[in-house]
Design an enzyme around this catalytic site. Structure first.
Site, PDB file in Angstrom:
ATOM      1  N   GLU A  77     -16.925  10.574   4.614  1.00 56.70           N
ATOM      2  CA  GLU A  77     -16.637   9.019   4.897  1.00 56.70           C
ATOM      3  C   GLU A  77     -15.806   8.808   3.947  1.00 56.70           C
ATOM      4  O   GLU A  77     -16.075   8.706   2.659  1.00 56.70           O
ATOM      5  CB  GLU A  77     -17.751   8.378   5.191  1.00 56.70           C
ATOM      6  N   ASP A 136       0.846  -1.190  -0.009  1.00 56.95           N
ATOM      7  CA  ASP A 136      -0.061  -0.054  -0.106  1.00 56.95           C
ATOM      8  C   ASP A 136       1.127   1.220  -0.089  1.00 56.95           C
ATOM      9  O   ASP A 136       2.097   0.949   0.097  1.00 56.95           O
ATOM     10  CB  ASP A 136      -0.823  -0.152   1.279  1.00 56.95           C
TER      11      ASP A 136
END
Length: 892
Positions: free
Chosen positions: A635, A287
């Site tokens: 979000e 990542d």
């Protein structure tokens, strides 16, 4: 040759011998040249397309210097010209359509894909997305563009388990169930990677491996623990299916630690499980900047230096770095004998095997995917598919007294709410650039051309988070003209002389090939806008830029904010007190270096009375549609957002924001028929709506045609059949600690409370009955269990039904309440019946022990078949569907 020998006989011996030798030597040389010419078609063996991909990769890597090797292990790998290797950027995204690369078809967000419960449909979507991706890639290559978001290696899908509704990135997943996630994930991967016998269409990447689902704000330092039971029963099955069934060619490791090892440096995850146990043959990518977490302060503390961190990651199985730790630090690591160079060779062979499998070093005519025409991008066929998936993702949560569908003969309707006309609420995160924005307001207007549609915003999305819109031209001044002066540069640094100077009425731009400025280069440019902002009323305003790449806003000589290296358009803002009629000097700088450029100068007046206009709109209307929910602006992934109920991209509460609850209560109090439409990426505790609103439709972030799908359901042009891929809880107090990764009291499998709406829930405009369940009374362990049942549409409307099969181990300690082991979405005309059959394998009905082993033991097994889980009452029950349960014996 015979004639030459005859003539030699007539010459002196020495002379004849010399000439003969030359003739023979010439023949040999001639023959050798012929062979060598054939071989020398290739300067290097890896260029020989007849060789296996792994042999070509091995040869290529063997030609590289240590510095060159290290350079190829970062995501933005440079060219190696002497070997004929072009630069390549490994970073690309297609979570729900090709993202960040100009125009593309935008499909429903991942959570909506999961709510279709239709893996075959998601395979079609994967095929469409990979068609667009291939077409874009080859167009970029022809234009000699090889940057970020232009390659064929996609960091998709996100198959983490959505174990807690507070996780902001749960919207990217297919829900809380490992089996449903695996079926959707495998089919999407298969659609993306294609079925060519030789070449990969794309490389898909299963992420984030493993045991990863928030919190966002501490993901760089957290160390999670689970039992082996939870690891093998919940967190690994979707990844195992991706590797073993879909042959996914890439896996992305996660930021966090698991059992004290960083996921990107884990012997357990990357060596034992992924490679040894599952036989994974592709490559592992970190990542982004996850390797930095190995050594940077206050993070994992696993290394002292970048060189040590890089060596640890590669040694444990991470092949490619999204970040800059590997290059140049791996060279130092090799020279200081922290890692052997052969370990780099292994990683590089995996990476270049992938590029060979994508056909990147072969003639285009050999790769069938290279012939996909660019006109597939945002095509009518893909639009139709996006719309179909949006419709199938709609979940009707409640419909008392058949409130829905609405009549198209109504004369007036109020469409109210912060998501009624929100473009962002269509898209979710990790999205592409659509050419269409079918919001609910637009779609309802189109659906009712003869009715009066009364629109009002009604409330902010949350307290302190207003809806920001592009500043209209009448508030912007450039000398005597309305607007701002725009100076456009053919570089990203505002250097030199502008190639274009003009007046821009508004700063509200999305630049794609369909919306061009011919003077600009496609991906590298910059703009400076100057002028004045003149408000017409005094007050506090939120003024901002929604943009990608980098830029800044300067007001009256003061830099209010700047941003850089933003991969997805985000909103940056500052709150200002502005006076009516006063001129404020504006300077906006925008620098683009991505393929999805956009810039919007936006604002909103704070603390406005939005409620009164909404009440007036409702009073004038026969029926009210309230479009509520959340937004991907509050979000999502690791955000700076700190609002009541929200925490750095996650949520600290799962109710609707208070602004929306207040709006809903005021509107319902008017006594008008009211429908709530939710647009959000995660479960919401809409308890008050559940008790007081007659109809609730969950629409998620439904893609560019989402509003049309919503209107089709509201007015009966489509019969909804989506099912919840997550549990809707009643309160955050029902949940364990967010950082607790044990599955106790989580998801439908282990939750012991009463959900508001259970996993698998979803209503229809028709009804379905289940009869003639056929299951053996006894099954010998290790044998398949055959199940068939008849499903009948007992209503008067055609519709889809999602047949769900669950198993429960009766009397077994620590067993799940029930486990989904099969499902099928079927279409039935009114009155039609079909037999649906399932085969449950021993692996599917086995228990997972505390040690993580599959156990097959004698005992009682309860099977339930229906359009829902059994045992729920009230609004938590799917009243339009049936269910049959049977207990059978497992015997030796």
């Amino acid at each position: 040759m015979i004639k030459s020998i005859y003539l030699l006989k007539r010459l002196p011996l020495k002379t004849a011998y010399l000439i003969a030798s030359l003739i023979i030597f010439g023949v040999v040389v001639s023959c050798g040249s012929s062979v060598n010419d054939k071989e020398k078609k290739y300067e290097f063996a890896f260029q020989d397309t007849s060789l296996d991909f792994d042999k070509r990769a091995e040869d290529l890597v063997s030609q590289m210097t240590l510095s060159e090797k290290v350079s190829q292990m970062r995501y933005d790998a440079p060219a190696i010209k002497r070997l004929g290797i072009p630069e390549y950027n490994w970073w690309n995204e297609c979570l729900h359509g090709v993202a960040r690369a100009g125009k593309a078809t935008v499909f429903p967000q991942g959570i909506g894909m999961g709510s279709t419960w239709n893996p075959e449909l998601i395979f079609e979507m994967g095929t469409a997305v990979s068609d667009e991706a291939r077409a874009k890639h080859h167009k970029f290559i022809k234009e000699d563009q090889r940057g970020i978001y232009q390659g064929l290696t996609f960091w998709t899908p996100n198959i983490n388990i959505f174990r807690d509704p507070r996780w902001g990135r749960g919207q990217e997943t297919y829900g809380e169930d490992p089996y449903l996630t695996s079926r959707i994930g495998v089919n999407y991967i298969n659609g993306l990677q294609g079925n060519d016998g030789k070449y990969l269409k794309l490389v898909a990447t299963a992420k984030h491996f493993a045991v990863h689902s928030g919190p966002e704000k501490s993901r760089h330092e957290d160390n999670y623990q689970t039992s082996n039971k939870d690891l093998y029963e919940t967190y690994l099955p979707a990844f195992e299916a991706a590797v073993k069934e879909a042959k996914v060619h890439s896996v992305m490791c996660a930021y966090n630690r698991f059992r004290d090892e960083a996921c990107c440096g884990s012997n357990l995850l990357l060596k034992k499980i992924l490679r040894d146990d599952w036989g994974f043959e592709g490559y592992v990518v970190s990542d982004c900047w996850a390797i930095n977490d190995f050594w940077e302060p206050n993070r994992h503390g696993l290394a002292e230096t970048p060189a040590e961190a890089g060596a640890l990651a590669v040694e444990r199985g991470t092949d490619l770095n999204c970040g800059s730790v590997f290059d140049p630090n791996l060279k130092e690591a090799v020279l200081k004998e922290m890692i052997d160079e052969s370990k780099l060779d292994i990683a590089l062979k995996r990476l270049f095997t992938a590029r060979f499998k994508l056909g990147m070093f072969d003639p285009e005519e050999d790769v069938s995917f290279s012939k996909i025409s660019y006109d597939v991008v945002a095509s009518k066929e893909h639009y139709a598919l996006s719309e179909k998936i949006a419709r199938e993702s709609m979940v009707l949560l409640k419909n008392d007294n058949n409130t829905l569908p609405l009549s198209k003969n109504i004369k007036s309707i109020a469409v109210i709410g912060p998501n009624a006309n929100s473009k962002q609420a269509l898209l979710g995160n990790y999205h592409g650039t659509p050419l269409n924005y079918e919001t609910p307001l637009k779609a309802i207007k189109d659906k009712l051309p003869n009715a009066t549609v009364n629109y009002a915003l009604g409330s902010d999305i949350a307290e302190g988070w207003p809806i920001l819109n592009a500043i209209p031209t009448e508030f912007l001044k450039n000398g005597k003209a309305n607007g701002l002066k725009g100076e456009y540069y053919n570089n990203q640094d505002l250097k030199g002389t502008p190639v274009l100077t003009r007046n821009d009425a508004m700063i509200d731009f999305i630049w794609t090939p369909e919306r061009p400025i011919s003077e600009l280069q496609k991906d590298v440019f910059s703009v400076r806008w100057t002028g004045q902002l003149v408000p017409k009323t005094s007050g506090t305003y939120r003024v901002g830029l929604k943009a990608s790449s980098s830029g800044k806003l300067i007001v009256d000589g003061t830099e209010l904010f700047k941003f850089s290296d933003d991969h997805e358009p985000k909103t940056f803002y500052s709150d200002l007190t502005l006076e009516k009629g006063k001129s404020y000097n504006i300077q906006i700088e925008y620098h683009n270096y991505h393929t999805d450029p956009q810039a919007h100068f936006v604002w909103a007046k704070m603390n406005e009375d939005l409620l009164t206009p909404a009440i007036e709109a409702a009073k004038k209307s026969e029926v009210v549609v309230l479009c509520l929910g959340l937004s991907p602006e509050i979000e999502g992934e690791e955000m700076p957002v700190l609002l009541e109920g929200f925490d750095k991209g996650d949520r600290s509460d799962i109710t609707l924001p208070k602004t929306q609850i207040r709006l809903m209560k005021e509107i319902v109090a008017l006594g008008k028929p009211t429908i709530v439409v939710l647009m959000n990426g995660s479960a919401l505790a809409v308890n008050w709506a559940g008790d007081n609103v007659p109809a609730i439709l969950e629409a998620w972030y439904p893609g560019e045609f989402g509003g049309k799908a919503i209107a089709d359901v509201l007015f009966g042009d489509y019969n909804p059949a989506g099912r919840l891929p997550v549990t809707f809880y009643k309160s955050v107090t029902d949940l364990p600690d967010f950082k607790d990764y044990n599955m106790e009291n989580r998801t439908y499998k282990y939750f012991t409370g009463d959900p508001l709406f259970p996993f698998g829930h979803g209503l229809s405009y028709t009804s379905f009955a289940y009869t003639n369940l056929n299951i053996p009374d006894e099954v010998t362990i290790n044998n398949d269990i055959n199940v068939d049942v008849e499903v009948r549409n007992t209503g008067v409307v055609d519709g889809d039904e999602v047949v769900q099969l669950y198993v429960s181990h009766k009397g077994k300690e620590n067993a799940a309440t029930r486990t989904l082991v099969g499902f099928e979405r079927i279409h039935l005309k009114a009155g039609e019946a079909k037999k649906v059959m399932f085969i449950i394998s021993p692996k599917s009905y086995a228990l997972i022990s505390e040690n993580g082993e599959s156990l097959l033991e004698p005992g009682s097994l309860e099977l339930s078949v229906g359009g829902k889980q059994p045992g729920f009452k009230g609004i938590a029950d799917t009243a339009t569907s049936g269910v049959i349960t049977k207990i059978i014996s497992l015997i030796n």
